[in-house]
Design an enzyme around this catalytic site. Structure first.
Site, mmCIF file in Angstrom:
data_model
loop_
_atom_site.group_PDB
_atom_site.id
_atom_site.type_symbol
_atom_site.label_atom_id
_atom_site.label_comp_id
_atom_site.label_asym_id
_atom_site.label_seq_id
_atom_site.Cartn_x
_atom_site.Cartn_y
_atom_site.Cartn_z
ATOM 1 C CG HIS A 1 11.322 -62.713 -23.956
ATOM 2 N ND1 HIS A 1 10.431 -63.327 -24.993
ATOM 3 C CD2 HIS A 1 10.832 -62.709 -22.849
ATOM 4 C CE1 HIS A 1 9.550 -64.052 -24.135
ATOM 5 N NE2 HIS A 1 9.847 -63.557 -22.706
ATOM 6 C CG HIS B 1 10.275 -68.007 -20.269
ATOM 7 N ND1 HIS B 1 11.127 -67.391 -21.389
ATOM 8 C CD2 HIS B 1 9.464 -66.923 -20.239
ATOM 9 C CE1 HIS B 1 10.519 -66.594 -22.070
ATOM 10 N NE2 HIS B 1 9.439 -66.097 -21.218
ATOM 11 C CG HIS C 1 5.863 -59.927 -17.165
ATOM 12 N ND1 HIS C 1 7.403 -59.749 -17.381
ATOM 13 C CD2 HIS C 1 5.439 -60.716 -17.953
ATOM 14 C CE1 HIS C 1 7.493 -60.714 -18.248
ATOM 15 N NE2 HIS C 1 6.367 -61.420 -18.657
HETATM 16 ZN ZN LIG Z 1 8.942 -64.161 -21.264
#
Ligand SMILES: [Zn+2]
Length: 302
Positions: free
Chosen positions: A87, A246, A274
């Site tokens: 982030h 997001h 990820h």
């Molecule tokens: Zn995240």
């Protein structure tokens, strides 16, 4: 400002003007932590520093230092680790920052509200400055780059700007399929992507906690998708499609680990996470590195 000056500004590397800090608790580790953004010299890239460890070890925000990708992207060098970097990195890229030192007093940045907005706003307040003598290093590919694994698919094509088209698909009635297209510029990033918060499914919460994850997670820094409703803090969802936004935020953060400006690719990503983001980033990086080694391109893309 002449066109020429404006073009020179856009293409020059950047950093921040002043130091700025934020404090809070880590999303996964639950530890108290303070993060400080500090200006960095041209060509130094983005680097984390663990100020709580002897010698203040440095960990470059680069693909070669990714040590884990379970529910977040973790970096490490020798014994020093930093969890959940995506982030913070996404916010830096949202502002077009090339060089930045990020000091942390624990092994994770503060979760803040679970989005990238507090980091983006803090960096914006720190002010931006350019290095006119240092051209931006851009990610340039000559042809499409693809990656596919376990139902996740990624495709990047050369492009004059930076764009992401993401699709999220879950076997869940509240979020069966969401898509969002985002073309990068700082204003658009701040309004459309940075505020989107992290999320998980209600049935995962106990499992995550039992695995030592989400120790600092609460409705103040995450949205929980229940069986038939969303669990949020008093503000509710920030966007009806907050979850796929997001995913874009995370992907931008993970792609930042390539260490080059992403202006030059259009990306389509379906079911991203990820681990896949990092594998795809490695393929993109490999394609761009191979291209730079061609003599005709090398002169332009040092
Ligand atoms: Zn995240």
């Amino acid at each position: 400002m002449s066109d020429r000056t404006s073009r020179a500004k856009v293409l020059a590397q950047t950093t921040i003007v002043e130091e700025r800090s934020l404090e809070g608790i880590g999303l996964h580790t639950g530890c108290k932590t303070k993060l400080t953004f500090r200006p960095a010299p041209a060509n130094s890239g983005i680097r984390f520093f663990r100020t709580d460890l002897p010698g203040t070890p440095m960990i470059p925000a680069r693909l070669g230092f990714v040590v884990a990708t379970v529910r977040g992207t973790n970096l490490g060098l020798h014994e020093a680790k930093v969890h959940t970097v995506e982030h913070v990195l996404s916010a830096a890229t949202g502002l077009g920052i090339d060089n930045l030192d990020i000091l942390v007093t624990a092994n994770e940045p503060p979760a803040m509200d679970g989005s990238a907005l507090p980091f983006f706003q803090t960096l914006l307040q720190a002010g931006l400055k350019t290095f006119p003598e240092a051209p931006k290093r851009r990610l340039t590919i000559a042809e499409e780059v693809t990656y596919e694994d376990k139902g996740s698919t990624y495709r990047a094509v050369p492009c004059g700007h930076f764009e992401i088209d993401a699709t999220l698909i879950h076997d869940h009635p509240l979020v069966p399929r969401l898509s969002f297209n985002f073309r990068m510029d700082s204003g658009g990033y701040a309004a459309q992507v940075a505020p989107a918060r992290t999320f998980c499914f209600e049935h995962e919460v106990q499992f995550l906690k039992s695995q030592g994850l989400a120790q600092g997670g609460s409705l103040e820094n995450a949205v929980v998708i229940g069986r038939d409703r969303f669990h949020t803090n008093a503000e509710g969802l920030r966007f009806p499609d907050e979850f796929v936004r997001h995913k874009i935020l995370d992907l931008i953060g993970d792609l930042t680990l390539i260490g080059r400006s992403l202006f030059g690719v259009k990306i389509e990503a379906v079911r991203c996470g990820h681990a896949h983001n990092i594998e795809f980033a490695k393929r993109l990086n490999a394609a761009a590195t191979k291209l730079r080694r061609q003599p005709a391109v090398a002169a332009e893309q040092r």
